[in-house]
Scaffold this active site. Structure first.
Site, PDB file in Angstrom:
ATOM      1  N   LYS A   1      -3.787 -10.262  14.089  1.00  9.04           N
ATOM      2  CA  LYS A   1      -4.724 -11.266  13.574  1.00  9.04           C
ATOM      3  C   LYS A   1      -4.373 -12.672  14.060  1.00  9.04           C
ATOM      4  O   LYS A   1      -5.225 -13.396  14.534  1.00  9.04           O
ATOM      5  CB  LYS A   1      -4.646 -11.276  12.050  1.00  9.04           C
TER       6      LYS A   1
ATOM      7  N   ARG B   1      -8.665 -12.128   0.731  1.00  4.74           N
ATOM      8  CA  ARG B   1      -7.928 -10.880   0.862  1.00  4.74           C
ATOM      9  C   ARG B   1      -8.288  -9.892  -0.242  1.00  4.74           C
ATOM     10  O   ARG B   1      -7.710  -8.830  -0.319  1.00  4.74           O
ATOM     11  CB  ARG B   1      -6.435 -11.174   0.796  1.00  4.74           C
TER      12      ARG B   1
ATOM     13  N   ARG C   1       8.189  -7.455  15.873  1.00  4.21           N
ATOM     14  CA  ARG C   1       7.622  -8.817  15.867  1.00  4.21           C
ATOM     15  C   ARG C   1       8.697  -9.861  15.586  1.00  4.21           C
ATOM     16  O   ARG C   1       9.538  -9.686  14.732  1.00  4.21           O
ATOM     17  CB  ARG C   1       6.532  -8.904  14.799  1.00  4.21           C
TER      18      ARG C   1
ATOM     19  N   ARG D   1      10.314 -12.108  10.281  1.00  4.80           N
ATOM     20  CA  ARG D   1       9.824 -12.478   8.960  1.00  4.80           C
ATOM     21  C   ARG D   1      10.495 -11.617   7.907  1.00  4.80           C
ATOM     22  O   ARG D   1      10.664 -10.421   8.109  1.00  4.80           O
ATOM     23  CB  ARG D   1       8.308 -12.288   8.886  1.00  4.80           C
TER      24      ARG D   1
ATOM     25  N   ARG E   1       2.690  -3.583   2.023  1.00  3.13           N
ATOM     26  CA  ARG E   1       1.609  -4.481   2.449  1.00  3.13           C
ATOM     27  C   ARG E   1       0.414  -3.679   2.973  1.00  3.13           C
ATOM     28  O   ARG E   1      -0.731  -4.056   2.777  1.00  3.13           O
ATOM     29  CB  ARG E   1       2.118  -5.457   3.522  1.00  3.13           C
TER      30      ARG E   1
END
Ligand code: AMP
Length: 215
Positions: free
Chosen positions: A13, A87, A126, A159, A170
């Site tokens: 995203k 969301r 990531r 993160r 999540r």
């Protein structure tokens, strides 16, 4: 133009939002970035949000809507790209009401879609720059020098919510809370679904096709 981008964590995203933002001169409103800044500043809001974020849960709507309303009011005359907000259905309804009150209309809500296993692999690889926020993938888009940002020489970090257990939580949150947005926007004739399984450029091409088809 008012656009909205949603999709499960790790779908790319942020990367797609950056590309769109540059091409269409949109102002990106990233709720996740704002929350992370608040956490880094250890503000009252940040302290309240931090626990939820660490657990991979949604931050309560009350806090989120305060941030969003302030932001939209301040930037109402600009072309906005909503990234990570809304969301859930309550947030979507609140956003719609706010925009109507300000005489604004959403042009398109774009959902990025991908298989769960691909997401888990991607998120584990990531890294982000702690200084400028640039995003890397250790396999598909590594930095030139390990651990160092190509753009600003900042330190690359993982993160805290990118560990496997939180990722699974999540993803679950996404399925139950956020996926229903697809129907919400479908009913308003401003929804499109984009295959996000390719590399960033391929995904971006899919996205542009979908934008052109709706404009
Ligand atoms: P993101 O960077 O978009 O993945 O967001 C990181 C985390 O911030 C999420 O896992 C949530 O805990 C929180 N967050 C971001 N946007 C929202 C939102 N619209 N509503 C509630 N929580 C949010």
């Amino acid at each position: 133009m008012m656009l909205l981008l949603f999709g499960p964590p790790g779908v790319g995203k942020g990367t797609q939002a950056d590309l769109l933002q540059k091409q269409y001169h949109l102002l990106k409103f990233s709720m996740g970035d704002i929350l992370r800044e608040e956490v880094a500043r250890q503000s009252e809001l940040g302290l309240e949000a931090e626990g939820y974020m660490k657990q991979g849960k949604l931050v309560p709507d009350k806090l989120i809507l305060e941030i969003a309303e302030d932001y939209i009011k301040k930037h109402r005359s600009e072309n906005l790209l909503f990234d990570g907000f809304p969301r859930n259905l309550a947030q979507a309804a609140a956003l719609e009401k706010k925009m109507q009150a300000l005489g604004l209309q959403l042009d398109l809500a774009i959902e990025l879609v991908i298989a769960q296993e691909t997401i888990i692999q991607r998120l584990a690889l990531r890294r982000y720059c702690s200084r400028c926020g640039a995003i890397y993938n250790l396999q598909s888009a590594p930095p030139r020098q390990p651990g160092i940002c190509d753009h600003c020489a900042g330190t690359l970090l993982q993160r805290p919510d990118d560990n496997e257990e939180t990722i699974r939580r999540r993803l679950q949150t996404y399925e139950t809370e956020t996926r229903p947005l697809a129907e919400f926007y479908q009913a308003r004739n401003c929804y499109c679904r984009v295959d996000a399984s390719g590399n960033p450029q391929q995904v971006y091409q899919n996205l542009i096709q979908c934008l052109n088809a709706h404009h």
